[in-house]
Design an enzyme around this catalytic site. Structure first.
Site, PDB file in Angstrom:
ATOM      1  N   ARG A   1       0.837  -1.149   0.046  1.00 26.76           N
ATOM      2  CA  ARG A   1       0.057   0.056   0.036  1.00 26.76           C
ATOM      3  C   ARG A   1       1.131   1.320  -0.130  1.00 26.76           C
ATOM      4  NH1 ARG A   1      -4.495   1.206   4.764  1.00 26.76           N
ATOM      5  NH2 ARG A   1      -2.673   1.795   5.723  1.00 26.76           N
TER       6      ARG A   1
ATOM      7  N   THR B   1      -0.472   7.422  -0.994  1.00 24.22           N
ATOM      8  CA  THR B   1      -1.682   7.556  -1.634  1.00 24.22           C
ATOM      9  C   THR B   1      -2.687   6.625  -1.085  1.00 24.22           C
ATOM     10  OG1 THR B   1      -1.145   5.881  -3.226  1.00 24.22           O
ATOM     11  CG2 THR B   1      -0.769   8.220  -4.022  1.00 24.22           C
TER      12      THR B   1
ATOM     13  N   ASP C   1       0.584  -2.254  12.430  1.00 24.22           N
ATOM     14  CA  ASP C   1       1.051  -2.705  10.838  1.00 24.22           C
ATOM     15  C   ASP C   1       1.364  -4.206  10.949  1.00 24.22           C
ATOM     16  OD1 ASP C   1       2.761  -3.542   8.686  1.00 24.22           O
ATOM     17  OD2 ASP C   1       2.919  -1.496   8.401  1.00 24.22           O
TER      18      ASP C   1
ATOM     19  N   ASP D   1       5.016  -5.519   9.609  1.00 23.93           N
ATOM     20  CA  ASP D   1       6.116  -4.948  10.647  1.00 23.93           C
ATOM     21  C   ASP D   1       5.878  -5.968  11.953  1.00 23.93           C
ATOM     22  OD1 ASP D   1       6.984  -3.307   9.084  1.00 23.93           O
ATOM     23  OD2 ASP D   1       5.927  -1.615  10.000  1.00 23.93           O
TER      24      ASP D   1
HETATM   25  C1  PRP Z   1      -1.110  -4.062   4.671  1.00 26.36           C
HETATM   26  C2  PRP Z   1      -1.973  -5.212   4.943  1.00 26.36           C
HETATM   27  C3  PRP Z   1      -2.837  -5.348   3.761  1.00 26.36           C
HETATM   28  C4  PRP Z   1      -3.002  -3.781   3.484  1.00 26.36           C
HETATM   29  C5  PRP Z   1      -4.330  -3.683   3.956  1.00 26.36           C
HETATM   30  O1  PRP Z   1      -0.105  -4.612   3.947  1.00 26.36           O
HETATM   31  O2  PRP Z   1      -1.210  -6.533   5.027  1.00 26.36           O
HETATM   32  O3  PRP Z   1      -2.277  -6.033   2.390  1.00 26.36           O
HETATM   33  O4  PRP Z   1      -2.118  -3.313   4.137  1.00 26.36           O
HETATM   34  O5  PRP Z   1      -4.357  -2.146   3.634  1.00 26.36           O
HETATM   35  P1  PRP Z   1      -5.731  -1.541   2.605  1.00 26.36           P
HETATM   36  O6  PRP Z   1      -6.885  -2.470   3.066  1.00 26.36           O
HETATM   37  O7  PRP Z   1      -5.843  -0.380   2.974  1.00 26.36           O
HETATM   38  O8  PRP Z   1      -5.170  -1.885   1.057  1.00 26.36           O
HETATM   39  P2  PRP Z   1       1.085  -3.361   3.407  1.00 26.36           P
HETATM   40  O9  PRP Z   1       0.614  -2.644   2.373  1.00 26.36           O
HETATM   41  O10 PRP Z   1       1.475  -2.712   4.683  1.00 26.36           O
HETATM   42  O11 PRP Z   1       2.209  -4.276   3.009  1.00 26.36           O
HETATM   43  P3  PRP Z   1       3.140  -5.516   3.533  1.00 26.36           P
HETATM   44  O12 PRP Z   1       2.073  -6.635   3.962  1.00 26.36           O
HETATM   45  O13 PRP Z   1       4.152  -5.877   2.799  1.00 26.36           O
HETATM   46  O14 PRP Z   1       3.638  -5.008   5.109  1.00 26.36           O
HETATM   47  N1  URA Z   2      -2.206  -2.336   7.243  1.00 26.94           N
HETATM   48  C1  URA Z   2      -1.839  -2.733   8.304  1.00 26.94           C
HETATM   49  O1  URA Z   2      -1.053  -3.491   8.410  1.00 26.94           O
HETATM   50  N2  URA Z   2      -2.774  -2.461   9.421  1.00 26.94           N
HETATM   51  C2  URA Z   2      -3.602  -1.503   9.442  1.00 26.94           C
HETATM   52  O2  URA Z   2      -4.247  -0.982  10.424  1.00 26.94           O
HETATM   53  C3  URA Z   2      -4.081  -1.051   8.062  1.00 26.94           C
HETATM   54  C4  URA Z   2      -3.230  -1.404   6.933  1.00 26.94           C
END
Ligand code: PRP
Ligand code: URA
Length: 209
Positions: free
Chosen positions: A104, A108, A200, A203
């Site tokens: 994400r 944006t 997160d 993380d």
């Molecule tokens: C997080 C989570 C989802 C997304 C959700 O991933 O694991 O994939 O955000 O957010 P949204 O519903 O607003 O799209 P992230 O983009 O942080 O990537 P990662 O899994 O690589 O940490």
């Molecule tokens: N992605 C995450 O990992 N946590 C949130 O709360 C939203 C998006």
């Protein structure tokens, strides 16, 4: 319109409390996510079709039940979705695992796709798209669009925590997809984090910041 199922099983709710807690470290967080994913998989597979099979027990012939119908495919959204895969595979070890890589964009909040790999027999499988967090819904909606483009036609979405905003986005974009959650939380904050959520997910699973 796809249905939203929130699993209220006490074990799921209990473990989710510790997953949310900031005091929970990486090792325990990972273990708990796996455990909740397995418990959710148990519930999500409740509607699998059974067929009769004839076997021999040590005592005689028996007509027993076995899972019939479409084969299963799991599609974790990278990277946090990976944290739920092993738990689910404990229950359905023969499932094939595809991957959709999305992150994400922090500015944006739009999903950016960087990787897709699915089993070859996409049309013949029932897919469970997996991600701990359904926040704005952009990532899940994009991942589902991506696997539909490649031929998938039977899809469920499984997340630990959803926000109402994300549920609405997925329901509008993919009315054929049911959504399975351990919790439907209150809202998103101004940075797109789920409140109260768990922070997160990627993380916390991988110990990064
Ligand atoms: C997080 C989570 C989802 C997304 C959700 O991933 O694991 O994939 O955000 O957010 P949204 O519903 O607003 O799209 P992230 O983009 O942080 O990537 P990662 O899994 O690589 O940490
Ligand atoms: N992605 C995450 O990992 N946590 C949130 O709360 C939203 C998006």
């Amino acid at each position: 319109m796809g249905k939203v199922h929130v699993f209220d099983h006490p074990l799921i709710q209990h473990k989710l409390t510790f997953i949310r807690d900031t005091e929970t470290g990486t090792k325990e967080f990972r273990e708990l996510v796996d455990e909740v994913a397995a418990l959710m998989a148990f519930e999500i597979t409740r509607d699998l079709t059974l067929q009769d099979v004839t076997i021999n027990t040590p005592v005689g012939e028996s007509t027993s039940k076995a899972i019939a119908g479409k084969k299963l495919g799991l599609v974790p959204i990278l990277r946090a979705g990976l944290g739920m895969v092993d738990g689910i595979l404990q229950l359905m070890p023969a499932a094939k695992v595809g991957h959709v890589g999305l992150y994400r964009d922090p500015a944006t909040l739009e999903p950016v796709e960087y990787y897709v790999k699915l089993p070859s027999d996409v049309q013949d499988r029932e897919f469970i798209v997996i991600d701990p967090m359904l926040a704005t819904g952009g990532s899940a909606a994009e991942a589902i669009t991506s696997i539909k483009k490649r031929g998938a036609n039977n899809i469920k979405l499984m997340c630990l925590i959803g926000a109402p905003e994300g549920v609405e986005v997925v329901q509008e974009a993919h009315p054929d997809v049911d959504i399975y959650l351990a919790s439907l939380d209150e809202k998103l904050d101004e940075k797109g984090y789920i409140v109260p959520g768990l922070g997160d997910a990627g993380d916390r699973l991988f110990g990064t910041k």
